[in-house]
Motif scaffolding. Structure first.
Motif, mmCIF file in Angstrom:
data_model
loop_
_atom_site.group_PDB
_atom_site.id
_atom_site.type_symbol
_atom_site.label_atom_id
_atom_site.label_comp_id
_atom_site.label_asym_id
_atom_site.label_seq_id
_atom_site.Cartn_x
_atom_site.Cartn_y
_atom_site.Cartn_z
ATOM 1 N N ILE A 123 83.848 33.912 33.024
ATOM 2 C CA ILE A 123 83.789 34.259 34.442
ATOM 3 C C ILE A 123 83.629 33.017 35.317
ATOM 4 C CG2 ILE A 123 81.303 34.606 34.687
ATOM 5 C CD1 ILE A 123 81.935 37.123 36.286
ATOM 6 N N LEU A 124 83.001 31.960 34.799
ATOM 7 C CA LEU A 124 82.859 30.741 35.597
ATOM 8 C C LEU A 124 84.208 30.072 35.830
ATOM 9 C CD1 LEU A 124 79.591 29.105 34.193
ATOM 10 C CD2 LEU A 124 79.896 30.530 36.214
ATOM 11 N N TRP A 134 76.380 29.648 37.284
ATOM 12 C CA TRP A 134 75.641 30.230 36.158
ATOM 13 C C TRP A 134 75.606 31.739 36.326
ATOM 14 C CZ3 TRP A 134 70.930 32.944 35.634
ATOM 15 C CH2 TRP A 134 70.433 33.033 34.327
ATOM 16 N N ILE A 135 75.664 32.453 35.188
ATOM 17 C CA ILE A 135 75.620 33.915 35.215
ATOM 18 C C ILE A 135 75.108 34.406 33.870
ATOM 19 C CG2 ILE A 135 78.027 34.138 34.477
ATOM 20 C CD1 ILE A 135 78.210 36.715 36.084
ATOM 21 N N THR A 136 74.355 35.481 33.880
ATOM 22 C CA THR A 136 73.918 36.134 32.653
ATOM 23 C C THR A 136 73.779 37.627 32.920
ATOM 24 O OG1 THR A 136 72.296 36.096 30.854
ATOM 25 C CG2 THR A 136 71.442 35.921 33.087
ATOM 26 N N ILE A 137 73.733 38.398 31.849
ATOM 27 C CA ILE A 137 73.630 39.857 31.937
ATOM 28 C C ILE A 137 72.398 40.281 31.172
ATOM 29 C CG2 ILE A 137 74.757 42.062 31.476
ATOM 30 C CD1 ILE A 137 77.431 40.627 31.565
ATOM 31 N N GLN A 138 71.484 40.952 31.873
ATOM 32 C CA GLN A 138 70.250 41.447 31.260
ATOM 33 C C GLN A 138 70.344 42.965 31.163
ATOM 34 O OE1 GLN A 138 67.212 40.007 33.883
ATOM 35 N NE2 GLN A 138 67.457 37.869 33.274
ATOM 36 N N GLN A 139 70.242 43.498 29.929
ATOM 37 C CA GLN A 139 70.391 44.928 29.681
ATOM 38 C C GLN A 139 69.033 45.599 29.548
ATOM 39 O OE1 GLN A 139 73.308 45.955 26.627
ATOM 40 N NE2 GLN A 139 74.030 43.833 26.662
#
Length: 395
Positions: A151-152, A160-165
Motif C-alpha cells: 500500500i505504501l 507507515w501503516i498497520t492493521i490491528q484486529q
C-alpha cells in the motif's frame, strides 16, 4: 471436576429409607458404587447423589441392607439436551449457531481508519480492498507487513501503516508523510525577475541588489533584483528576496453557446429498492436497465448496531425520473454574467497575489455563440526567484 464428569455421564438424586440407612451406605461402598453429598433427612432417611448408570446396582445393594432406594430426579446432559433428538431442525440450528459463534469472529467485517488527516479514509479502504483486505476477509490471512509494503507503493503520501484486529473489527493505523517543500540553499545565488510586463507600483527588497524603483516600466523576464552586489573591493553574493508589485494589463476571450439543452421531465418515474450487502447489490423492487435519460436520487439507509458500529448492510432507495432534452435559447444577461465570472476567476487564479483594479468588457453574438472580449487593469506581484548565473571577475 466431578460435577462436570457426572453432568455428561448423568446422575440422579435418590433417597435411602430404612431402619439403618447408614448400613446401606456401607453396602454401596462395598459394591464400589460412587455417591456424593449424603445428607441425613431424619433418623430413617438419607438423601444422596448417584450416577444414573448405577441406579439398578444401588437398589440391589440397599435391598441387602434391608433398605429401600427411591429415585427422585435425574440430571445431566441427556436430561437437558435429550429433547433435541426429537427436534432435528432445532438441533441443526443450534449446531449452526455454535459453529457461527466460533467461525464468524475469525472474519473481519468492520474497518476503522485512524491517524489520517490529508489522505481520505475512502482512498485507504478502497486500496486495501484492491489488495484483498475488505469486508469478509479471513482475519488470520491478513499479513500487516505484506499489506504495508504494497500500500505504501500505491499511496506515497503514507509512510507507515498497520492493521490491528480485534474479532470482527480491524483498526487501520496510518502515519502520513510530511509534505516536502522545495528548499533553496541560503547562500546559493538567486535573482528576482519580472513575470509580466507592467509599471512598478511597490518595491520591497529584503536581500540582494535592487535594480528597479516605483514608476519604472519593465518587460517580462527583466532582472529586478540581482544576487550580486559590487562593493568596490569585493562582490557580495546573496539569494535575492523581494516583493515587487506592478500595474499590469491582461486580456482574455471567453465563449459560451447561445443555446442550451434543458430538461423536461416526463410522467415516467419509478422507485428501485435494493439490498446492499458489502459490495453486492440485490434488487428487491423495480429492477431492469433504464435506457432513457433520467435523473437518479439515491438514499442509503445503513444498519447500525448500538455503540455506533455500522454494518456492511443496508437498504438503498433510488428515485428515477425520466426526462427529455429540449434545445432552448440561453438568456443573454445570464450568459454575459457567466462569461464575466469565468474571466475574472481565471485571471484572479493566475495571479500570485494582487487584485483587479478596472475592467473593460465587450460582448458580441456570432455564429450561435456569445463572445466576451475583456481587458483587466490589475495590480499584482510580478517578482519571481530564479537561479543566478555564476559571476566571474574578468579584471
Amino acid at each position: 471436576m466431578w460435577r462436570i464428569v457426572w453432568f455428561f455421564m448423568g446422575f440422579c438424586r435418590a433417597r435411602i429409607k430404612g431402619a439403618s440407612p447408614q448400613w446401606a451406605l456401607s453396602r454401596l461402598s462395598d459394591a464400589r458404587i460412587a455417591f456424593q453429598n449424603p445428607k441425613k433427612v431424619d433418623d430413617f432417611t438419607i438423601e444422596l447423589l448417584l450416577p444414573a448408570k448405577d441406579i439398578t446396582r444401588a437398589q440391589a445393594a440397599c435391598m441387602r441392607a434391608m433398605c429401600e432406594l427411591e429415585e427422585n430426579e435425574r440430571y445431566g446432559f441427556r436430561c437437558v439436551f435429550g429433547g433435541l433428538l426429537r427436534r432435528p431442525v432445532l438441533l441443526v440450528l443450534l449446531i449452526l449457531a455454535v459453529s457461527a459463534a466460533v467461525i464468524v469472529p475469525k472474519f473481519v467485517f468492520f474497518y476503522t481508519v485512524t491517524g489520517n488527516e490529508r489522505v481520505p479514509e475512502e482512498l485507504i479502504l478502497r486500496t486495501l480492498d484492491e489488495l484483498g483486505v475488505g469486508v469478509g476477509t479471513y482475519g488470520p490471512s491478513i499479513k500487516p507487513q505484506a499489506v504495508k509494503n504494497k500500500i505504501l507503493c500505491r499511496i506515497p503520501e503514507l509512510k507507515w501503516i498497520t492493521i490491528q484486529q480485534n474479532g470482527m473489527r480491524a483498526t487501520v493505523v496510518v502515519r502520513e508523510r510530511e509534505p516536502s517543500e522545495l528548499v533553496y540553499e541560503r547562500k546559493a545565488p538567486r535573482n528576482v525577475v519580472a513575470t509580466r510586463a507592467g509599471t512598478l507600483t511597490r518595491v520591497s527588497v529584503l536581500a540582494g541588489n535592487c535594480l528597479c524603483k516605483p514608476g519604472q516600466s519593465v518587460v517580462q523576464g527583466q532582472l529586478l533584483v540581482s544576487a550580486y552586489t559590487d562593493l568596490g573591493y569585493k562582490t557580495q553574493v546573496s539569494s535575492a528576496l523581494a516583493e515587487i508589485y506592478a500595474k499590469t494589463w491582461r486580456k482574455s476571450r471567453t465563449v459560451t453557446p447561445a443555446s442550451v439543452l434543458e430538461k423536461q421531465y416526463t410522467e415516467e418515474s419509478h422507485r428501485q429498492v435494493s439490498l446492499r450487502l458489502g459490495r453486492k447489490r440485490i434488487t428487491l423492487i423495480g429492477g431492469g436497465v433504464n435506457t432513457a435519460a433520467c435523473d437518479k436520487k439515491t438514499v442509503f439507509c445503513q444498519f447500525t448496531l448500538p455503540g455506533g458500529i455500522s454494518l456492511p448492510l443496508g437498504i438503498e432507495i433510488t428515485e428515477i425520473s425520466d426526462y427529455d432534452t429540449v434545445e432552448k435559447e440561453a438568456d443573454e444577461m445570464q450568459a454575459y454574467a457567466l462569461l464575466r465570472a469565468v474571466a475574472v476567476r481565471q485571471e484572479t487564479q493566475d495571479m500570485v497575489a494582487g487584485e483587479i483594479l478596472d475592467e473593460s468588457l465587450v460582448y458580441a453574438c456570432s455564429g450561435g455563440v456569445y463572445l466576451q472580449y475583456a481587458q483587466f487593469s490589475c495590480e499584482e506581484m510580478i517578482a519571481r526567484s530564479v537561479d543566478a548565473e555564476i559571476f566571474k571577475d574578468d579584471g
